[in-house]
Structures are given as structure tokens and as C-alpha cells.
Design an enzyme around this catalytic site. Sequence first.
Site, PDB file in Angstrom:
ATOM      1  N   ASN A 196      32.445 -42.183 -35.215  1.00 41.79           N
ATOM      2  CA  ASN A 196      31.192 -41.773 -34.578  1.00 41.79           C
ATOM      3  C   ASN A 196      31.429 -40.926 -33.330  1.00 41.79           C
ATOM      4  OD1 ASN A 196      28.380 -41.950 -34.958  1.00 41.79           O
ATOM      5  ND2 ASN A 196      28.491 -44.165 -35.191  1.00 41.79           N
ATOM      6  N   TYR A 197      32.191 -39.867 -33.484  1.00 42.65           N
ATOM      7  CA  TYR A 197      32.532 -39.016 -32.339  1.00 42.65           C
ATOM      8  C   TYR A 197      31.296 -38.345 -31.746  1.00 42.65           C
ATOM      9  CZ  TYR A 197      34.353 -35.119 -29.641  1.00 42.65           C
ATOM     10  OH  TYR A 197      34.606 -34.212 -28.636  1.00 42.65           O
TER      11      TYR A 197
ATOM     12  N   ASP B 231      25.255 -44.601 -39.993  1.00 45.56           N
ATOM     13  CA  ASP B 231      25.091 -46.037 -39.724  1.00 45.56           C
ATOM     14  C   ASP B 231      24.519 -46.747 -40.945  1.00 45.56           C
ATOM     15  OD1 ASP B 231      25.892 -45.486 -37.090  1.00 45.56           O
ATOM     16  OD2 ASP B 231      23.822 -45.079 -36.492  1.00 45.56           O
TER      17      ASP B 231
END
Length: 309
Positions: free
Chosen positions: A165-166, A251
Site C-alpha cells: 500500500n505505497y 483493501d
Amino acid sequence: MTDLLTIGETMVSLRTPRAMRLGGDAHLSIAGSETNVAIGLARLGHTAAWLGAVGNDEPGRLIERTLRAEAVDTSWMRFSDTDFTGFIAFDQPSHDITRVSYHRRGSAGSTLTPAECITALEAVRPRFLHVTGITPALCETTRAATLAVVQAAAESGVQVSLDVNYRARLWSRKEATALRELLPHVHTVFASDDELDLLTTAEDPITDLLRTATEVVVTAGSKGAWSHSSSGTLHSAALPVTVVDSIGAGDAFVSGYLSATLDDLPPEDCLTRATTSGAFCVTALGDWESLPTRQDLTLLTHAQGTALR
């Protein structure tokens, strides 16, 4: 025993259907990668708990109320009298472009400590601990908290999942290589195909990551997703749906994958549930609002435009 514990910052979100500078109506909700996953698992019939800090303010109470309404255990969330609840703003300058701005520096969510994370882990005794690369990007304190709780979980036999999740707004790609210190303790790695270089410099990143991780799951948007393990590689195509808003799709994918893992389904079924959950998420606005329940999972087998009477 709780199925999942996750830690991180959740913020209040504001969404406008046009450029925000033009004013007009805004939709108020909440947003946070970790709580998106917790909500997704709860909707799929699992038990999920979230640890995070919010301000002792109305935005913080909105987060608490929303999570409770979605059956997420908030016993370990902390209200701060000295720090504020962060918020995130989404607007759409074009019909297919979403612009994000954060207002979170110095927020309550950035004050999570190693001690409270480990205390929650020991009390909850989850089957999975889920973390993301967002939390350690907030500040040195949350980075230390993430590392401490991941180490403690692995030592106690709790499986750890990491979603890279950069976020370029939070740290540079060079700074994000700090996530490598988590890898020796991680069971399942989730990453998009353009995030693998943050985790390793090896020419064959999957083989290198599998030296410590049990499985590496790689997403590539419309190209689908791949699951890699010592047993081989599996691919699942993306479902053909009309994309309304891609925010939160990763997500949703993670929640579907972890749900199937908790149900002890084979890897190919884990990918199927993950891609199905991700497809649900992109068909409507919002980070988590369109996440499926277990009863919803078969709905996308119907042709688009079908009326179920």
C-alpha cells in the site's frame, strides 16, 4: 479467538462529485486501509478488531460509531484529548480521475505506540494480524509500533499479512524500503506489480520473497492477480464490471483473500473470493460501502443490468 486484528490510522473522509474548489454537497464517511479490511472481513462473517487512535472529537466518534455498526471490535481504539482526528478529501476533477488530499500530519493516528499494540495483540489473540505500509510511513513512532507488533505476532504463532500500500504523499520509494525489516515476520505479502521493488532488489523478486514468506499475492488491476507459493503460481482474471471508483479495491481484495484463507479454502478459491470482493468495491463510490456480504458473493455471476425479482 478473534479472526483478525489490524492496526493503523482511520480518518474521516469528505467526497465531492466534482472539483472541490467549486463547492457544493459533500459526502461524509470514514476511510482507512486497515479498517476497510476489517469491515470487509466482518461483512463476510468473520470477527475483526481494530486498534487505532482518534481525537476525542466528533470525527473520532463518527469513526467509532461506523465501525461498531459494521461489527468491528473497537475495544482497543484510543481517544486522545490532545490530538485531532485526521481527515482525507476526495474530489473528482474528471469523471474517471479521483484526487486525494490528506490532512493528517500530527493527528492522533500517528501516536500509536509499540506498547499499546502489543497489549492489544496479547489480549485479542487473533488468528491473523494485518498491517499495511501506510502505518510505518506516518512517523517514526508508528514505524516502531508496526515492527514491534509484527515481531511479537510472529513469535507467538500469529500469521502476519502485509499489504505494501505505497503512498507517495507519505514517503519516498527509497524511504519505503524500510518495509523490508518486516519481511522476516510476514506470512502473506500483498503487493501491486509496481511495488515489488520496494521489498527486494532481486532479479526474481517472487523467489526472493518466498525465502521468508509463505505466499506472495500480486495484483495488477484489470489484468487480475497472481498467487505465488512453494506449490506454484496461480492466476485469477479480473471480473468484467463497470468501474465507478477504484479507491479501496486493494483493501477489498485483501479482505476477500484473508476471508477465504480463514475458511481454509484452496489457493485458487482464495483468489476468486479476493477478485470478487475487489470487483464489488469498484462498482460504487466509497472505500468500503459496497463491500460484499457472504450472501452477496454470487451476485456478480449475473449479467450486468439483471433485475433480481
